[in-house]
Scaffold this active site. Structure first.
Site, mmCIF file in Angstrom:
data_model
loop_
_atom_site.group_PDB
_atom_site.id
_atom_site.type_symbol
_atom_site.label_atom_id
_atom_site.label_comp_id
_atom_site.label_asym_id
_atom_site.label_seq_id
_atom_site.Cartn_x
_atom_site.Cartn_y
_atom_site.Cartn_z
ATOM 1 N N HIS A 48 0.839 -1.204 0.000
ATOM 2 C CA HIS A 48 0.000 0.000 0.000
ATOM 3 C C HIS A 48 0.876 1.258 0.000
ATOM 4 C CE1 HIS A 48 -2.687 -2.935 2.277
ATOM 5 N NE2 HIS A 48 -3.469 -2.583 1.282
ATOM 6 N N GLY A 162 -2.751 -1.631 -7.455
ATOM 7 C CA GLY A 162 -1.649 -2.586 -7.480
ATOM 8 C C GLY A 162 -1.873 -3.671 -8.526
ATOM 9 N N VAL A 191 4.593 -5.615 -4.769
ATOM 10 C CA VAL A 191 5.679 -5.559 -3.784
ATOM 11 C C VAL A 191 5.704 -6.899 -3.052
ATOM 12 C CG1 VAL A 191 6.559 -4.338 -1.750
ATOM 13 C CG2 VAL A 191 5.344 -3.080 -3.554
HETATM 14 P P1 AMP Z 1 -6.498 -3.711 -0.449
HETATM 15 O O1 AMP Z 1 -6.306 -2.953 0.833
HETATM 16 O O2 AMP Z 1 -6.112 -5.149 -0.355
HETATM 17 O O3 AMP Z 1 -7.842 -3.466 -1.073
HETATM 18 O O4 AMP Z 1 -5.450 -3.092 -1.478
HETATM 19 C C1 AMP Z 1 -5.451 -1.718 -1.780
HETATM 20 C C2 AMP Z 1 -4.572 -1.476 -2.985
HETATM 21 O O5 AMP Z 1 -3.237 -1.896 -2.688
HETATM 22 C C3 AMP Z 1 -5.004 -2.271 -4.224
HETATM 23 O O6 AMP Z 1 -4.832 -1.449 -5.378
HETATM 24 C C4 AMP Z 1 -4.046 -3.434 -4.228
HETATM 25 O O7 AMP Z 1 -3.829 -3.992 -5.512
HETATM 26 C C5 AMP Z 1 -2.787 -2.766 -3.705
HETATM 27 N N1 AMP Z 1 -1.861 -3.776 -3.155
HETATM 28 C C6 AMP Z 1 -2.134 -4.700 -2.208
HETATM 29 N N2 AMP Z 1 -1.066 -5.490 -1.991
HETATM 30 C C7 AMP Z 1 -0.090 -5.044 -2.839
HETATM 31 C C8 AMP Z 1 1.254 -5.453 -3.109
HETATM 32 N N3 AMP Z 1 1.824 -6.489 -2.490
HETATM 33 N N4 AMP Z 1 1.939 -4.776 -4.048
HETATM 34 C C9 AMP Z 1 1.371 -3.724 -4.720
HETATM 35 N N5 AMP Z 1 0.104 -3.287 -4.495
HETATM 36 C C10 AMP Z 1 -0.606 -3.949 -3.583
#
Ligand code: AMP
Length: 294
Positions: A48, A162, A191
């Protein structure tokens, strides 16, 4: 933290809990320069924060939303036990220089409930009939609907997503194109931990034993990619990748596919750009990952 008109002030960062208070901020402070948005469900990690840093490097003002969206969880999924770490999240975001955190309640986002009374956004079946959409019926309708609502509330110039959630990224991109939304979607590479495991808020559920074998997902993806690059057909490459996961104790493979990176159509032959996507259960924990072959 002093609360005034629904906006709580922290040094350098404010938290809005209502749409009205967010819009008041947006009308004033949020009018200056390019607006970048990072939507999250909280329980923040370096994945994030990498999105936030990219937004900071490109935008004058950065807005982060923290909202665990019930509409994108199925009835047997982990909505109620999804990790919630608001205080820590806000401290991390303050340190990154985020201008405002929008953290609404469920009632604020869904005042008419989440079922029959709600206008929703239905992504095209070509993007959601398989993989996450097949294993999580209704998930992408929930994602598209809440992201559309957040875009309407925040009105960003750029929103950062992401590649970790690759199918979601394509669904959001298509929604923006199809509904003529006036913003750009920026994709940020996944990441990972040093051993290759993609960072995820759900990794905290893993037991130490499960954590040790969890990087098998990325190993399977790399094995499929390397086999294709060496001349194997997608079908041949996938069968050895599936065997790797199926032969690792603890895993239940849900899917491992090679798809066109823009349409998600399954690839019969290897033609770039491709994306290799995987989902598996490790005990109770569901993990997803992918790699893009450009
Ligand atoms: P979430 O809180 O899981 O809904 O994720 C919020 C945002 O963070 C989304 O756009 C995800 O794709 C991105 N995201 C979550 N994990 C990762 C990661 N390991 N690398 C890059 N972006 C991420």
């Amino acid at each position: 933290m002093a609360a005034r008109n629904g906006v709580q002030s922290l040094p350098g960062c404010v938290i809005a809990e209502t749409i009205d208070s967010f819009r008041n901020w947006r009308l004033d402070a949020g009018r200056r320069g390019t607006i970048g948005l990072v939507t999250t469900m909280g329980a923040l990690h370096e994945g994030h924060l990498t999105l936030v840093r990219q937004a900071k490097s490109e935008c004058a003002q950065v807005i982060v939303t923290i909202f665990v969206n019930p509409l994108q969880f199925g009835p047997n999924e982990d909505f109620s036990k999804y990790p919630r770490t608001l205080q820590r999240d806000v401290e991390l975001l303050e340190r990154e220089g985020v201008n405002i955190v929008f953290h609404p309640t469920t009632a604020e986002i869904y005042p008419n409930g989440q079922k029959d009374e709600l206008t929703t956004v239905a992504p095209p079946s070509s993007l959601i009939a398989t993989m996450e959409g097949a294993f999580r019926p209704g998930h992408f309708l929930g994602v598209a609907t809440v992201v559309a609502k957040l875009f309407n509330i925040v009105q960003p110039d750029v929103a950062y997503f992401g590649e970790k959630d690759y199918q979601q990224l394509l669904v959001v991109r298509r929604m923006v194109t199809d509904l003529n939304m006036p913003l750009r979607i920026a994709a940020v590479p996944t990441v990972r931990e040093a051993d290759g495991l993609a960072l995820s808020s759900r990794n905290v559920y893993l037991t130490p034993e499960q954590r040790k074998v969890a990087p098998t997902l990325q190993k399977a993806l790399c094995q499929v990619r390397d086999a294709i690059v060496s001349g194997a057909s997608p079908a041949q490459a996938l069968s050895s990748g599936r065997a790797l996961v199926n032969n690792t104790p603890g895993f239940t493979l849900q899917y491992l596919e090679v798809c066109h990176a823009e349409t998600l159509a399954p690839c019969q032959t290897a033609v770039a750009p491709m994306v290799i996507l995987i989902a598996a259960r490790l005990g109770e924990v569901r993990l997803i990952d992918n790699i893009v072959v450009r």
